[in-house]
Design a protein around this motif. Structure first.
Motif, mmCIF file in Angstrom:
data_model
loop_
_atom_site.group_PDB
_atom_site.id
_atom_site.type_symbol
_atom_site.label_atom_id
_atom_site.label_comp_id
_atom_site.label_asym_id
_atom_site.label_seq_id
_atom_site.Cartn_x
_atom_site.Cartn_y
_atom_site.Cartn_z
ATOM 1 N N GLU A 1 -47.294 5.673 -13.621
ATOM 2 C CA GLU A 1 -48.650 5.989 -14.600
ATOM 3 C C GLU A 1 -48.141 6.167 -15.890
ATOM 4 N N THR A 2 -47.014 7.104 -15.970
ATOM 5 C CA THR A 2 -46.350 7.814 -17.196
ATOM 6 C C THR A 2 -45.862 6.561 -18.155
ATOM 7 N N VAL A 3 -45.307 5.795 -17.426
ATOM 8 C CA VAL A 3 -44.409 4.668 -18.018
ATOM 9 C C VAL A 3 -45.555 3.538 -18.638
ATOM 10 N N SER A 4 -46.563 3.107 -17.822
ATOM 11 C CA SER A 4 -47.407 2.513 -18.046
ATOM 12 C C SER A 4 -48.361 2.910 -19.194
ATOM 13 N N ALA A 5 -48.670 4.403 -19.346
ATOM 14 C CA ALA A 5 -49.452 4.810 -20.416
ATOM 15 C C ALA A 5 -48.698 4.496 -21.712
ATOM 16 N N SER A 6 -47.414 4.694 -21.475
ATOM 17 C CA SER A 6 -46.550 4.575 -22.842
ATOM 18 C C SER A 6 -46.510 3.390 -23.267
ATOM 19 N N ALA A 7 -46.617 2.240 -22.263
ATOM 20 C CA ALA A 7 -46.658 0.865 -22.455
ATOM 21 C C ALA A 7 -48.050 0.538 -23.469
ATOM 22 N N ARG A 8 -49.004 1.110 -22.889
ATOM 23 C CA ARG A 8 -50.249 1.095 -23.183
ATOM 24 C C ARG A 8 -50.348 1.638 -24.647
ATOM 25 N N GLU A 9 -50.012 2.749 -25.067
ATOM 26 C CA GLU A 9 -49.885 3.369 -26.220
ATOM 27 C C GLU A 9 -49.182 2.312 -27.369
ATOM 28 N N VAL A 10 -48.124 1.948 -26.955
ATOM 29 C CA VAL A 10 -47.379 1.082 -27.830
ATOM 30 C C VAL A 10 -48.077 -0.297 -28.088
ATOM 31 N N LEU A 11 -48.839 -0.913 -26.878
ATOM 32 C CA LEU A 11 -49.337 -2.033 -27.134
ATOM 33 C C LEU A 11 -50.657 -2.136 -27.926
ATOM 34 N N ARG B 1 -38.323 -2.664 -31.132
ATOM 35 C CA ARG B 1 -37.493 -1.491 -31.256
ATOM 36 C C ARG B 1 -38.319 -0.502 -30.446
ATOM 37 N N GLU B 2 -39.752 -0.279 -30.663
ATOM 38 C CA GLU B 2 -40.179 0.719 -30.269
ATOM 39 C C GLU B 2 -40.406 0.682 -28.719
ATOM 40 N N LEU B 3 -40.640 -0.417 -28.160
ATOM 41 C CA LEU B 3 -40.559 -0.693 -26.620
ATOM 42 C C LEU B 3 -39.170 0.067 -26.169
ATOM 43 N N GLY B 4 -38.065 -0.466 -26.992
ATOM 44 C CA GLY B 4 -36.754 -0.145 -26.429
ATOM 45 C C GLY B 4 -36.502 1.312 -26.392
ATOM 46 N N GLU B 5 -36.975 1.858 -27.515
ATOM 47 C CA GLU B 5 -36.867 3.640 -27.887
ATOM 48 C C GLU B 5 -37.594 4.244 -26.583
ATOM 49 N N ARG B 6 -38.495 3.543 -25.960
ATOM 50 C CA ARG B 6 -39.241 4.222 -24.811
ATOM 51 C C ARG B 6 -38.758 3.832 -23.466
ATOM 52 N N GLY B 7 -37.635 2.923 -23.567
ATOM 53 C CA GLY B 7 -36.933 2.496 -22.203
ATOM 54 C C GLY B 7 -37.674 1.202 -21.595
ATOM 55 N N LEU B 8 -38.752 0.644 -22.516
ATOM 56 C CA LEU B 8 -39.583 -0.427 -21.762
ATOM 57 C C LEU B 8 -38.726 -1.943 -21.926
ATOM 58 N N MET B 9 -37.630 -1.609 -22.445
ATOM 59 C CA MET B 9 -36.761 -3.175 -22.492
ATOM 60 C C MET B 9 -35.726 -2.899 -21.242
ATOM 61 N N GLY B 10 -35.828 -1.896 -20.700
ATOM 62 C CA GLY B 10 -34.834 -1.770 -19.424
ATOM 63 C C GLY B 10 -35.379 -1.244 -18.349
ATOM 64 N N LEU B 11 -36.551 -1.731 -17.908
ATOM 65 C CA LEU B 11 -37.568 -1.082 -16.909
ATOM 66 C C LEU B 11 -36.625 -0.649 -15.394
ATOM 67 N N PHE B 12 -35.982 -1.622 -15.037
ATOM 68 C CA PHE B 12 -35.183 -1.656 -13.996
ATOM 69 C C PHE B 12 -33.508 -1.352 -13.955
ATOM 70 N N VAL B 13 -33.200 -1.295 -15.279
ATOM 71 C CA VAL B 13 -31.843 -0.984 -15.461
ATOM 72 C C VAL B 13 -31.686 0.656 -15.247
ATOM 73 N N SER B 14 -30.435 0.820 -14.451
ATOM 74 C CA SER B 14 -30.447 2.240 -14.146
ATOM 75 C C SER B 14 -30.006 3.279 -15.221
ATOM 76 N N GLU B 15 -30.334 4.577 -14.917
ATOM 77 C CA GLU B 15 -30.385 5.450 -15.868
ATOM 78 C C GLU B 15 -29.316 5.654 -16.471
ATOM 79 N N GLU B 16 -28.045 5.289 -15.810
ATOM 80 C CA GLU B 16 -26.654 5.381 -16.221
ATOM 81 C C GLU B 16 -26.668 4.681 -17.271
#
Length: 568
Positions: free
Chosen positions: A41-51, A71-86
């Motif tokens: 929900e936190t990530v989804s809310a972040s996406a809704r805010e950008v969109l 760029r903004e989606l990337g800054e919020r991690g939304l361009m790498g949703l499944f990519v590991s945090e590493e």
């Protein structure tokens, strides 16, 4: 070197063709912990805010979703949703990824496609099959949106038959590869990190090619009917030298990497379409409540209500299928290829039908070019075609099911009719099993008692699917591989059974947890299962009673005459 996993895992749908219900794979319905739900929900809310500031029509006019948005989606991690945090991503599992991905589908089909090209199929091969060094080299830039990825498979002469690639990769003495060939209809083909699939003397290979590599050229860009903000490109390779360290997996793994990537990618398409369908329903409710004719809101009329109810029921079914399938992925111990294919087919077909109903409810207003449903019409038509054409995926499902059952049947092809004793000896155990299945079909284990009737009907359908599958094998033998109408009916029947399974599993969990709306959900589930069961019955009956011969004759005659040849 990353090894491509070839472990044989259990498949729920394959078991259906053999007359078995592998309840342990699908019950209980996969869920999330409270912490996982909160994070989604936190990530989804972040996406809704950008969109909130995204304009689909502006993106369509300008031919791109916008570098600022990326760029903004990337800054919020939304361009790498499944990519590991590493590597700078959010590290979401498949179900969590797809839930967030729904937000893109709700806003704009083109945006969802661009995001899917980059993540679901563009970045996914590196995520699944990259070595630690390869991941460290490319994933951070991809997860941040500093670079965009492409999945480079389709060729001018190669579409659904992806095994027959013409692009060639020749291995050099130093381990590098020289790549020659042409690809077309490549989303993000002019971007930064391309996973390219080619044929070689050692089998298919998957190679990472970076933008700016000598001999790589792109364009001109294709002009398309819809998805106009998606960069769809021609890509050419002229003696492109690819370093040895850019090989994914091993030589010969390329085709498997491509197929497994698409199996993963199709699920996000299903959930994006579910998000789109929810938006279609919202728009339809707003319009039919506000619009009055004959002194009443349009929503008061039965034919309008029928369309609204149909959309609600179908959204529930597609959503249930999609997240049961993502749950299979997250389990990590099942073969989900057929479930992924069926979900993609069901979602793209049903999404198109839902869109047409929404347009019908809006009347002429939705036909205006700037209406969101008009744009959706332009965008959605491609979904049954790309990431595996639906007819090809139906054949894929049916042929896998036929193969599964054929491996369990006794070999009767060589038996002589004049030797009934020998035939009886071979077939007796099998016939006894068939009789037992007819008398007591399997039922799914784990269904709530309030859904017992639907569970019993599901068991009957599974039994009939097995009988019709066997009938096709015995009637057509190896020629069943050419009987595409048979395959279509079997695949659609299996898909309907899987959809009912997903709905029963989901509703059972709601009932067992005594949720506030569980009774309403039970009614919704019963209605879906009744409708789906009728459709499954029609598909299975059509395997025995049909006009296939007349259809084939008419198709032959139409081809011979060059078109419609009848005059008044």
């Amino acid at each position: 070197m990353t090894i491509v996993d070839r472990t044989v895992r259990p498949s729920y749908t394959k078991s259906l063709f053999a007359g078995r219900i592998a309840s342990e794979l699908v019950f209980p319905y996969p869920g999330m912990t409270a912490a996982e739900k909160a994070r989604v929900e936190t990530v989804s809310a972040s996406a809704r805010e950008v969109l909130a500031g995204y304009d689909p029509l502006k993106a369509e006019r300008e031919g791109w979703i916008g570098d600022d948005l990326v760029r903004e989606l990337g800054e919020r991690g939304l361009m790498g949703l499944f990519v590991s945090e590493e590597y700078g991503g959010l590290g979401l599992g498949q179900s969590a990824y797809c839930r967030v991905y729904e937000e893109f589908g709700r806003v704009d089909g083109t945006l969802a496609t661009v995001m899917g090209v980059h993540q679901s199929i563009g970045t996914k091969p590196l995520h699944l099959y990259g070595t630690d060094d390869q991941k460290a080299r490319w994933l951070p830039d991809l997860a941040s949106g500093r670079k965009l990825a492409a999945f480079v498979l389709t060729e001018p002469n190669v579409g659904s038959d992806a095994y027959a690639l013409e692009t060639r990769a020749e291995r050099q003495a130093d381990g590098s590869w020289v790549l020659n060939g042409e690809k077309r209809w490549i989303g993000n083909g002019d971007k930064d990190v391309l996973t390219v699939f080619a044929q070689s003397d050692l089998g298919h290979v998957a190679l990472i090619v970076e933008k700016g590599t000598e001999g790589l050229s792109t364009g001109p860009r294709f002009e398309t009917h819809g998805l106009k903000a998606n960069h769809l490109q021609r890509v050419r390779f002229t003696d492109v030298r690819v370093p040895a360290e850019n090989l994914l997996g091993e030589p010969g793994d390329g085709f498997r990497i491509a197929v497994n990537t698409l199996n993963n990618g199709r699920m996000s398409m299903g959930t994006a379409i579910a998000g789109g369908m929810k938006r279609f329903l919202e728009l339809s409710l707003e319009h039919t409540e506000a619009r009055h004719q004959f002194g009443r809101p349009l929503a008061d009329f039965e034919m309008v209500g029928d369309k609204l109810a149909w959309m609600t029921r179908q959204i529930y079914g597609i959503e249930s299928m999609s997240y049961l399938t993502t749950g299979l992925v997250d389990r990590g111990d099942t073969d989900f290829a057929l479930e992924s294919a069926m979900t993609k087919v069901a979602a793209s077909d049903t999404g198109w039908y839902a869109l047409n109903r929404a347009v019908q409810l809006h009347g002429g207003e939705a036909y205006m070019a700037d209406h969101p449903l008009s744009k959706a019409l332009r965008d959605f038509r491609i979904f049954p075609i790309f990431e595996g054409a639906n007819d090809v995926l139906r054949a894929f499902v049916a042929l896998n099911g036929l193969k599964t059952l054929s491996e369990e049947l006794p070999d009767v092809a060589s038996l002589s009719i004049g030797d009934p004793g020998r035939a009886l000896g071979v077939l007796a155990p099998y016939v006894a099993g068939r009789v037992q299945r007819r008398l007591r079909p399997e039922r799914p284990v784990g269904v709530h008692p309030a859904l017992a009737k639907q569970a019993a009907e599901l068991g009957e359908q599974v039994s009939r699917l097995r009988e019709r599958t066997e009938g096709a094998l015995r009637k057509h033998g190896k020629k069943v591989q050419e009987k595409q109408l048979v395959q279509k009916r079997l695949a659609d029947a299996a898909s309907g059974i899987y959809a009912q399974t997903a709905v029963l599993s989901r509703a059972s969990t709601a009932l067992q947890e005594a949720r506030a709306d569980s009774e309403a959900e039970r009614h919704l589930a019963v209605g879906f299962c009744q409708q789906s069961a009728r459709e499954v019955g029609r598909r299975l009956r059509a395997l025995e009673v049909n006009d296939d011969r007349q259809t084939a004759d008419l198709a032959t005659a139409t081809r011979a005459s060059g078109g419609y040849s009848f005059s008044l």
